[in-house]
Design a protein around this motif. Structure first.
Motif, short mmCIF file in Angstrom:
data_model
loop_
_atom_site.label_atom_id
_atom_site.label_comp_id
_atom_site.label_asym_id
_atom_site.label_seq_id
_atom_site.Cartn_x
_atom_site.Cartn_y
_atom_site.Cartn_z
N ARG A 133 0.83 -1.26 -0.12
CA ARG A 133 -0.04 0.10 -0.05
C ARG A 133 0.83 1.25 -0.08
O ARG A 133 0.25 2.33 0.25
CB ARG A 133 -0.96 0.15 1.44
CG ARG A 133 -2.25 -1.16 1.38
CD ARG A 133 -3.01 -0.94 2.17
NE ARG A 133 -2.49 -0.64 3.43
CZ ARG A 133 -2.24 -1.70 4.17
NH1 ARG A 133 -2.05 -2.93 3.93
NH2 ARG A 133 -1.74 -1.31 5.42
N ALA A 137 -12.30 4.39 -3.48
CA ALA A 137 -12.60 3.27 -3.30
C ALA A 137 -13.00 2.84 -1.92
O ALA A 137 -13.02 1.72 -1.66
CB ALA A 137 -11.43 2.72 -4.13
N GLU A 145 -4.53 1.68 -10.84
CA GLU A 145 -5.81 0.80 -10.83
C GLU A 145 -5.65 -0.56 -11.32
O GLU A 145 -5.56 -1.80 -10.80
CB GLU A 145 -7.11 1.19 -11.39
CG GLU A 145 -7.64 2.52 -10.69
CD GLU A 145 -8.12 2.39 -9.33
OE1 GLU A 145 -8.25 1.01 -8.93
OE2 GLU A 145 -7.91 3.23 -8.58
N ALA A 146 -4.53 -0.44 -12.44
CA ALA A 146 -4.14 -1.72 -13.04
C ALA A 146 -3.32 -2.59 -12.42
O ALA A 146 -3.31 -3.62 -12.37
CB ALA A 146 -3.48 -1.64 -14.64
N TRP A 147 -2.43 -1.80 -11.65
CA TRP A 147 -1.48 -2.61 -10.77
C TRP A 147 -2.37 -3.21 -9.59
O TRP A 147 -1.94 -4.32 -8.99
CB TRP A 147 -0.38 -1.47 -10.24
CG TRP A 147 0.64 -2.18 -9.03
CD1 TRP A 147 1.67 -2.81 -9.47
CD2 TRP A 147 0.38 -2.09 -7.79
NE1 TRP A 147 2.15 -3.14 -8.31
CE2 TRP A 147 1.63 -2.81 -7.34
CE3 TRP A 147 -0.48 -1.38 -6.99
CZ2 TRP A 147 1.84 -2.68 -5.87
CZ3 TRP A 147 -0.25 -1.56 -5.65
CH2 TRP A 147 0.94 -2.38 -5.26
N ARG A 148 -3.19 -2.57 -9.08
CA ARG A 148 -3.97 -3.06 -7.87
C ARG A 148 -4.70 -4.24 -8.45
O ARG A 148 -4.96 -5.41 -7.52
CB ARG A 148 -4.99 -2.03 -7.61
CG ARG A 148 -4.43 -0.88 -6.41
CD ARG A 148 -5.46 0.31 -6.22
NE ARG A 148 -6.32 -0.40 -5.08
CZ ARG A 148 -7.54 -0.20 -4.67
NH1 ARG A 148 -8.06 1.10 -5.37
NH2 ARG A 148 -8.30 -0.53 -3.95
N GLU A 149 -5.31 -4.12 -9.70
CA GLU A 149 -6.10 -5.36 -10.00
C GLU A 149 -5.25 -6.76 -10.12
O GLU A 149 -5.73 -7.76 -10.05
CB GLU A 149 -6.78 -5.16 -11.24
CG GLU A 149 -7.95 -4.04 -10.97
CD GLU A 149 -8.59 -3.44 -12.37
OE1 GLU A 149 -8.08 -4.08 -13.56
OE2 GLU A 149 -9.47 -2.50 -12.39
N ALA A 150 -4.04 -6.52 -10.64
CA ALA A 150 -3.18 -7.53 -10.82
C ALA A 150 -2.51 -8.20 -9.47
O ALA A 150 -1.80 -9.19 -9.61
CB ALA A 150 -1.83 -7.00 -11.50
N GLN A 151 -2.67 -7.62 -8.17
CA GLN A 151 -2.27 -7.99 -7.01
C GLN A 151 -3.04 -9.21 -6.54
O GLN A 151 -4.16 -9.17 -6.72
CB GLN A 151 -2.07 -7.01 -5.77
CG GLN A 151 -1.43 -5.74 -6.45
CD GLN A 151 -0.19 -5.95 -6.83
OE1 GLN A 151 0.79 -6.79 -6.13
NE2 GLN A 151 0.31 -5.75 -8.18
#
Length: 222
Positions: A10, A36, A215-221
């Protein structure tokens, strides 16, 4: 015995040279994370605590060293890490420990770019300091890349409103070219952590790309 700084999922940092638009992007990232439902701490380096802000004043004040005395590169680096150690322990770690996101305008990559690339200090020395006094590093770093001439022209307009350039902003173009090259080299060496964003475009476009990258990075976690 030193321990390599650990990444925190984070903890997000923004990097870039003068006039890259980090402040605008920081606001956009904070807004997206808050929308979010997250608590977000947005902060900056050098600074982020009252003591670290006082060190920032020493670092950036054109006359801080006094007449006839210059700030040695090693002094500049050690002051940066003194401020960073205070910042990490009193702002960043407490926020992460309570579950907040931290978005930071500059972190240790800036020491590599400005005091390493710009001033010519040994990267191993910078890494050793980080290992000793900074137990954490970002999992995602957004590098806002803009050409030196364009970035400095943007910064001039801002500096006129703030009373003129600070001590580091007064450096020559060659210094900032080395800074930019070091940032890009670090991004190339750590593609999993860095996302390079073309910051030569309008501020709203850059901010939208930065939010999309987050957002793309968060979704990939996992």
């Amino acid at each position: 015995m030193s321990i390599a700084p650990r990444m925190h999922p984070r903890f997000v940092s923004l990097e870039g040279g003068e006039g890259a638009g980090k402040t605008t992007v920081l606001v956009a990232l904070r807004s997206a994370l808050q929308a979010a439902g997250n608590e977000v701490v947005s902060t900056r380096e050098p600074g982020g605590t009252p003591l670290a802000e006082r060190i920032r004043g020493l670092l950036l004040d054109q006359n801080a060293a006094g007449a006839g005395e210059t700030v040695a590169p090693e002094t500049e680096l050690l002051l940066m890490f003194a401020a960073r150690a205070q910042h990490v322990r009193h702002t960043i770690l407490p926020a992460l420990e309570r579950g907040a996101w931290v978005v930071c305008d500059r972190f240790t990559d800036s020491s590599h770019a400005y005091q390493g690339g710009g001033r010519g200090l040994d990267p191993a020395f910078i890494d050793a300091l980080a290992a000793q006094v900074v137990p954490i590093r970002p999992s995602l770093t957004l590098l806002l890349d803009v050409g030196v001439a364009q970035g400095r022209e943007r910064a001039r307009g801002r500096n006129l409103a703030l009373g003129g350039p600070d001590r580091i902003e007064r450096e020559r173009d060659e210094f900032f070219e080395r800074v930019r090259a070091t940032f890009l080299a670090r991004a190339a060496a750590e593609p999993a952590r860095f996302r390079v964003i073309d910051a030569s475009r309008p501020a709203d476009v850059v901010a939208a790309d930065a939010v999309a990258a987050l957002e793309a990075w968060r979704e990939a976690q996992p």
